[in-house]
Design an enzyme around this catalytic site. Structure first.
Site, short mmCIF file in Angstrom:
data_model
loop_
_atom_site.label_atom_id
_atom_site.label_comp_id
_atom_site.label_asym_id
_atom_site.label_seq_id
_atom_site.Cartn_x
_atom_site.Cartn_y
_atom_site.Cartn_z
N ARG A 35 0.83 -1.21 0.00
CA ARG A 35 0.00 0.00 0.00
C ARG A 35 0.87 1.26 0.00
O ARG A 35 1.89 1.32 0.69
CB ARG A 35 -0.95 0.01 1.21
CG ARG A 35 -1.93 -1.13 1.13
CD ARG A 35 -3.14 -0.98 2.05
NE ARG A 35 -3.88 -2.24 1.99
CZ ARG A 35 -4.73 -2.58 1.02
NH1 ARG A 35 -4.97 -1.74 0.04
NH2 ARG A 35 -5.34 -3.76 1.02
N ASP A 36 0.42 2.25 -0.79
CA ASP A 36 1.11 3.54 -0.85
C ASP A 36 1.02 4.21 0.52
O ASP A 36 -0.03 4.23 1.17
CB ASP A 36 0.49 4.43 -1.93
CG ASP A 36 1.39 5.58 -2.31
OD1 ASP A 36 1.91 5.58 -3.44
OD2 ASP A 36 1.61 6.48 -1.47
N ILE A 37 2.14 4.80 0.95
CA ILE A 37 2.21 5.43 2.27
C ILE A 37 1.39 6.72 2.31
O ILE A 37 1.01 7.19 3.39
CB ILE A 37 3.70 5.69 2.62
CG1 ILE A 37 3.91 5.78 4.11
CG2 ILE A 37 4.24 6.90 1.89
CD1 ILE A 37 5.37 5.73 4.51
N ASN A 92 4.81 6.28 -13.74
CA ASN A 92 5.45 7.54 -14.11
C ASN A 92 6.90 7.30 -14.49
O ASN A 92 7.58 6.47 -13.88
CB ASN A 92 5.39 8.52 -12.93
CG ASN A 92 3.96 8.85 -12.54
OD1 ASN A 92 3.08 8.90 -13.40
ND2 ASN A 92 3.72 9.06 -11.26
N VAL A 101 10.00 8.26 -7.05
CA VAL A 101 10.80 7.15 -6.55
C VAL A 101 11.37 6.40 -7.76
O VAL A 101 10.62 5.94 -8.62
CB VAL A 101 9.96 6.19 -5.67
CG1 VAL A 101 10.78 4.96 -5.29
CG2 VAL A 101 9.48 6.91 -4.41
N HIS A 105 7.34 1.26 -10.55
CA HIS A 105 6.14 0.82 -9.81
C HIS A 105 4.92 1.23 -10.60
O HIS A 105 4.90 2.29 -11.25
CB HIS A 105 6.10 1.42 -8.40
CG HIS A 105 6.30 2.90 -8.37
ND1 HIS A 105 7.54 3.48 -8.48
CD2 HIS A 105 5.41 3.92 -8.29
CE1 HIS A 105 7.41 4.80 -8.44
NE2 HIS A 105 6.12 5.09 -8.34
N HIS A 107 1.01 2.18 -10.10
CA HIS A 107 0.00 2.56 -9.12
C HIS A 107 -1.31 1.86 -9.49
O HIS A 107 -1.75 1.92 -10.65
CB HIS A 107 -0.27 4.06 -9.16
CG HIS A 107 0.90 4.92 -8.80
ND1 HIS A 107 1.01 5.56 -7.59
CD2 HIS A 107 2.02 5.26 -9.49
CE1 HIS A 107 2.13 6.27 -7.55
NE2 HIS A 107 2.77 6.10 -8.70
P1 AMP Z 1 5.82 8.24 -8.14
O1 AMP Z 1 5.61 9.70 -7.94
O2 AMP Z 1 5.06 7.66 -9.29
O3 AMP Z 1 7.30 7.91 -8.20
O4 AMP Z 1 5.20 7.52 -6.88
C1 AMP Z 1 5.93 7.24 -5.73
C2 AMP Z 1 4.93 6.81 -4.69
O5 AMP Z 1 5.63 6.13 -3.67
C3 AMP Z 1 4.18 7.96 -4.03
O6 AMP Z 1 2.78 7.79 -4.22
C4 AMP Z 1 4.57 7.84 -2.55
O7 AMP Z 1 3.53 8.15 -1.67
C5 AMP Z 1 4.97 6.38 -2.46
N1 AMP Z 1 5.92 6.04 -1.40
C6 AMP Z 1 7.09 6.65 -1.09
N2 AMP Z 1 7.70 6.02 -0.07
C7 AMP Z 1 6.91 4.97 0.25
C8 AMP Z 1 6.99 3.94 1.23
N3 AMP Z 1 8.02 3.85 2.09
N4 AMP Z 1 5.99 3.03 1.30
C9 AMP Z 1 4.94 3.12 0.46
N5 AMP Z 1 4.80 4.05 -0.49
C10 AMP Z 1 5.77 4.98 -0.59
#
Ligand code: AMP
Length: 119
Positions: A35-37, A92, A101, A105, A107
């Site tokens: 799950r997204d944080i 992305n 990040v 990944h 979403h």
């Molecule tokens: P993006 O902007 O597509 O790179 O999405 C990165 C996603 O990673 C964002 O929605 C963040 O909220 C999520 N994220 C960052 N760190 C963590 C974590 N430790 N656990 C879960 N989700 C994370």
């Protein structure tokens, strides 16, 4: 911003290894989902390969892993019971794609009516 993280300091590699906590919803030998944080919808799950790949731009030649990631994303959406109401899969790449990040990944978003706007 950690879009240029190497494998050693990559947060999603650490999650895949189990070195930092995550709210996992799926795992196999190639792919993890957690799950997204900072969820943007009632269901917001990230699906990532265990292998450090910076973004989808670096995975275009590995159709098998690309297919596995997408198949797990659909599985997760179905497990979240989103098939009937609908869901969005998004990934992305790079600065203009708003990637924050630097580990591929996808979403999985659902559980509310999402905006039709993509940018
Ligand atoms: P993006 O902007 O597509 O790179 O999405 C990165 C996603 O990673 C964002 O929605 C963040 O909220 C999520 N994220 C960052 N760190 C963590 C974590 N430790 N656990 C879960 N989700 C994370």
């Amino acid at each position: 911003m950690s879009a240029d993280a190497t494998e050693q300091d990559c947060i999603f590699c650490a999650i895949a290894r189990g070195d930092i906590p995550s709210d996992d919803v799926y795992a196999d030998d190639q792919v993890v989902a957690f799950r997204d944080i900072n969820p943007q919808a009632p269901s917001h799950v990230l699906v990532a390969p265990r292998r450090h790949v910076v973004s989808i731009d670096g995975l275009k030649d590995d159709q098998a892993l690309l297919g596995q990631v997408m198949a797990v994303a659909v599985k997760v959406a179905q497990a979240e019971d989103l098939s009937e109401s609908g869901y969005r899969l998004a990934t992305n790449h790079g600065r203009d794609g708003a990637q924050s990040v630097g580990h591929l990944h996808v979403h999985v978003l659902g559980g509310r009516a999402l905006s039709g706007r993509l940018g």
